[in-house]
Design a protein around this motif. Structure first.
Motif, PDB file in Angstrom:
ATOM      1  N   VAL A 121       0.830  -1.200   0.000  1.00 17.19           N
ATOM      2  CA  VAL A 121       0.000   0.000   0.000  1.00 17.19           C
ATOM      3  C   VAL A 121       0.862   1.246   0.000  1.00 17.19           C
ATOM      4  N   LEU A 122       1.905   1.238   0.825  1.00 11.57           N
ATOM      5  CA  LEU A 122       2.780   2.387   0.952  1.00 11.57           C
ATOM      6  C   LEU A 122       3.812   2.367  -0.169  1.00 11.57           C
ATOM      7  N   ARG A 123       3.588   3.202  -1.172  1.00 15.08           N
ATOM      8  CA  ARG A 123       4.524   3.288  -2.289  1.00 15.08           C
ATOM      9  C   ARG A 123       5.176   4.656  -2.263  1.00 15.08           C
ATOM     10  N   PRO A 124       6.382   4.769  -2.799  1.00 15.83           N
ATOM     11  CA  PRO A 124       6.981   6.105  -2.892  1.00 15.83           C
ATOM     12  C   PRO A 124       6.092   7.042  -3.709  1.00 15.83           C
ATOM     13  N   ALA A 125       6.002   8.280  -3.271  1.00 18.17           N
ATOM     14  CA  ALA A 125       5.278   9.280  -4.058  1.00 18.17           C
ATOM     15  C   ALA A 125       5.987   9.508  -5.389  1.00 18.17           C
TER      16      ALA A 125
END
Length: 237
Positions: free
Chosen positions: A13-17
Motif C-alpha cells: 500500500v505504501l509506495r513512494p510518491a
C-alpha cells in the motif's frame, strides 16, 4: 527488532510518491568517462590530478569540480568556467560513443515506470550533456529532468531534489532518492527524501546506520516492493 508496519503501511500500500534518480554513477557507468576526460584535461595543463581531488569532484557541480582540480594542480588562477567548458566538450564526445547502464539500473527504472510511480532525473550534470545521455536512458523514462545548470544551487544543497519534488507535485518526504555520491546523498537528505545509496566509485560504508539512508551493494538487488519498505518506520524494541 520489530517492524512497525500496520495494514495500511504495508509495502503493497505504501509506495513512494516518486523515485528520484541521480544519473552519473547511479543509472549509467559514466564516472569512468569523466575520469578519462579529467585526466586528459589535467595533463593538458601539465599536471596529474590526485586521487583525493578526483574523489572530491564526484557528484559536484562542474565549476566547483574545476576549482578543486585547479587547486590540486597548483593552478588556482585558472578560470573554472573555461575549464568546465573544455571538460564538457570532451565528455560530450565520449558520451556520444556510448554509455553503459549500471547493474540493475535499467530493470529497476523500467519497473518503477511500469508501476506508475512518478520519476525524476536529478543530476549535477549540465543540460547539454544530459540531452546526450537521454539517448541511452530514454526521454520518456522521466516525468521531470533537473540538471545542474538549471537550479539555484547544486548538490550537496537540497535545491535540486526540492525542485524535482515541486515539479512533480509530490511531498519530498514521501520520495525515495537513489544516489551514489556523498554530495548527492547530502542533497537528498537535506531536502527530506529517504535515500537508497548504492556506491560506484566511492566507499559509502561510513553512512551505515545514518537516519534515512539505506545502503545496498547494487541496484540488481532492488525492486519496487523493496523501495516501499524503505519508507516504513522501524525501531528496536
Amino acid at each position: 527488532m520489530s517492524d512497525l508496519r500496520t495494514e495500511t503501511q504495508s509495502p503493497a500500500v505504501l509506495r513512494p510518491a516518486a523515485v528520484l534518480f541521480d544519473m552519473d554513477g547511479t543509472l549509467i557507468d559514466s564516472e569512468k568517462v569523466w575520469e578519462i576526460a579529467i585526466v586528459e584535461l589535467g595533463r593538458s595543463y601539465g599536471g596529474e590530478i590526485s586521487e583525493a581531488a578526483r574523489a572530491a569532484m564526484v557528484g559536484t557541480a562542474m565549476e566547483e569540480s574545476m576549482r578543486i582540480m585547479h587547486r590540486d594542480l597548483g593552478q588556482p588562477w585558472r578560470d573554472p568556467a573555461a575549464g568546465a567548458l573544455a571538460l564538457e566538450d570532451r565528455v560530450v564526445e565520449l558520451f556520444r560513443s556510448g554509455l553503459v547502464w549500471r547493474p540493475g539500473a535499467m530493470v529497476l527504472l523500467a519497473a518503477v515506470r511500469a508501476a506508475g510511480i512518478p520519476t525524476a532525473l536529478v543530476t549535477s550534470t549540465r543540460r547539454r550533456l544530459v540531452e546526450v545521455a537521454l539517448d541511452t536512458l530514454g526521454r520518456d523514462s522521466f516525468d521531470v529532468v533537473v540538471c545542474g545548470d538549471e537550479v539555484s544551487a547544486n548538490k550537496p544543497d537540497p535545491a535540486p531534489y526540492r525542485t524535482a519534488a515541486d515539479a512533480l507535485g509530490v511531498d519530498i518526504t514521501a520520495c525515495v532518492a537513489i544516489e551514489d555520491s556523498p554530495a548527492g546523498i547530502a542533497s537528498a537528505r537535506a531536502a527530506g527524501a529517504t535515500v537508497l545509496a548504492v556506491p560506484c566509485e566511492l566507499d559509502l560504508s561510513h553512512l551505515h546506520g545514518e537516519t534515512g539512508i539505506h545502503l545496498r551493494g547494487s541496484l540488481a538487488d532492488v525492486d519496487v516492493p523493496h523501495l516501499a519498505t524503505l519508507l516504513v518506520p522501524r525501531k528496536d524494541l
